[in-house]
Every structure is written in C-alpha cells, then in structure tokens.
Design a protein around this motif. Structure first.
Motif, mmCIF file in Angstrom:
data_model
loop_
_atom_site.group_PDB
_atom_site.id
_atom_site.type_symbol
_atom_site.label_atom_id
_atom_site.label_comp_id
_atom_site.label_asym_id
_atom_site.label_seq_id
_atom_site.Cartn_x
_atom_site.Cartn_y
_atom_site.Cartn_z
ATOM 1 N N ARG A 81 3.147 10.431 0.620
ATOM 2 C CA ARG A 81 1.891 9.836 -0.006
ATOM 3 C C ARG A 81 0.822 9.575 0.812
ATOM 4 O O ARG A 81 -0.410 9.927 0.556
ATOM 5 C CB ARG A 81 2.312 8.403 -0.468
ATOM 6 N N ALA A 82 1.079 9.218 2.106
ATOM 7 C CA ALA A 82 -0.156 9.027 3.028
ATOM 8 C C ALA A 82 -0.647 10.516 3.256
ATOM 9 O O ALA A 82 -1.922 10.380 3.639
ATOM 10 C CB ALA A 82 0.696 8.437 4.615
ATOM 11 N N VAL A 93 -1.087 13.000 1.214
ATOM 12 C CA VAL A 93 -1.506 13.326 0.165
ATOM 13 C C VAL A 93 -2.988 12.476 0.168
ATOM 14 O O VAL A 93 -4.078 13.157 -0.172
ATOM 15 C CB VAL A 93 -0.893 13.008 -1.209
ATOM 16 N N ALA A 94 -2.854 11.371 0.419
ATOM 17 C CA ALA A 94 -4.228 10.390 0.388
ATOM 18 C C ALA A 94 -4.989 10.837 1.472
ATOM 19 O O ALA A 94 -6.240 10.770 1.325
ATOM 20 C CB ALA A 94 -3.741 9.025 0.510
ATOM 21 N N ALA A 95 -4.636 11.350 2.646
ATOM 22 C CA ALA A 95 -5.305 11.877 3.724
ATOM 23 C C ALA A 95 -6.068 13.241 3.617
ATOM 24 O O ALA A 95 -7.093 13.588 4.113
ATOM 25 C CB ALA A 95 -4.746 11.768 5.197
ATOM 26 N N ASP A 137 0.711 -1.348 0.042
ATOM 27 C CA ASP A 137 0.075 0.018 -0.171
ATOM 28 C C ASP A 137 0.595 1.246 -0.012
ATOM 29 O O ASP A 137 0.410 2.467 0.005
ATOM 30 C CB ASP A 137 -0.952 0.188 1.149
ATOM 31 N N THR A 175 -1.332 8.899 9.574
ATOM 32 C CA THR A 175 -1.941 10.300 9.685
ATOM 33 C C THR A 175 -2.826 10.394 10.537
ATOM 34 O O THR A 175 -3.942 11.091 10.628
ATOM 35 C CB THR A 175 -2.483 10.609 8.142
ATOM 36 N N THR A 201 2.891 2.167 2.254
ATOM 37 C CA THR A 201 3.170 2.848 3.632
ATOM 38 C C THR A 201 4.286 2.235 4.164
ATOM 39 O O THR A 201 4.211 0.940 4.276
ATOM 40 C CB THR A 201 2.148 2.969 4.427
#
Length: 146
Positions: free
Chosen positions: A140-141, A143-145, A15, A82, A17
């Motif tokens: 990335r985490a 941005v996804a959050a 994923d 996050t 992370t």
C-alpha cells in the motif's frame, strides 16, 4: 488470545502502515519469540526426515532474509517506509518481500525441527499473519508513493 490480539493490534496503524504504532516491532518480536518457545515446550522427537527438512528450512530462511537485508543495505528498517528507492537487485529481483518470506521460512523450519504441532499453529498466528499484514502495508505504501 488477548495477548495475540494486543500484538496484532499494533501491526497496522490507522494510516495502514505497519510499524507506525509505537512498540509494534517489539510486539512482533514477542510474537516470534512466543512461537519459538511454544515449539520448544511442546517439542517431539522428529524423525530424521523431519529434522533434515526443518534444518533446511531454517537455513534457507535465514539465508534469504540475510540476503534481502544485505541488498537493502542502509535502507533496511523495521518500519514501513518509502524514503529509499525501491530496489530490484538480489532476492528483490524475483520476490517483492524476501525478508518476510525468509522470516516465515526460518520460523517454520524451527517448528518442523522441533516436531511441534502446537508450534505449527502458533507459527501460523504469530509469524504468518503479522508478516502478511506487513507485506500488505508495504504494498500500500509503495502504491501510494507512486
């Protein structure tokens, strides 16, 4: 080489992370330890200037990492998450990843203090690459959050 691939293989999960693969923090710690031990085993007698630069890097790296961890307080974790709000105080006011930068700087200071070219190569593979992977996973985490 197989050990380096095994360790780096635990840095990012499917994923994206870092830290979500069981034992990845242990692997990362082993990489750092191997870099430091290799630097000691191949140490030369550094000049006065190298010793001063290495000591300064070591101290600055520890200080930056400690300030970053103190700024996060209870939100500090070895895992990418996050779950806590993103902070913009302390060294996070100027840097996105001060804890990782501090770790890299402290390890580089140690390598320079030892005067080890072999340790320098180990530093690039064992400290910089995993730190870059972690920074990428954190970005990335976030941005996804959203």
């Amino acid at each position: 080489m197989a050990v380096v691939l095994w360790v780096l293989g635990g840095m990012e999960a499917d994923d994206g992370t870092a830290g979500s693969v069981p034992g990845s923090e242990v692997r990362r710690g082993l990489l750092l330890l191997s870099c430091l031990v290799l630097s000691l085993l191949t140490a030369a007698d550094p000049s006065g200037a190298m010793a001063m630069c290495g000591t300064a890097g070591l101290a600055a790296g520890f200080g930056l990492r400690r300030a970053a961890i103190a700024s996060l307080g209870a939100g500090f974790t070895a895992r990418v998450t996050t779950a806590h709000p993103r902070i913009h105080t302390g060294p996070y006011r100027w840097l996105d990843h001060p804890s990782e930068l501090g770790l890299c700087l402290a390890a580089l200071g140690f390598v320079v203090l030892c005067g080890s070219a072999v340790g320098g190569a180990a530093w690039a593979l064992a400290v910089v690459v995993p730190s870059a992977l972690r920074c990428r996973a954190e970005d990335r985490a976030w941005v996804a959050a959203g």
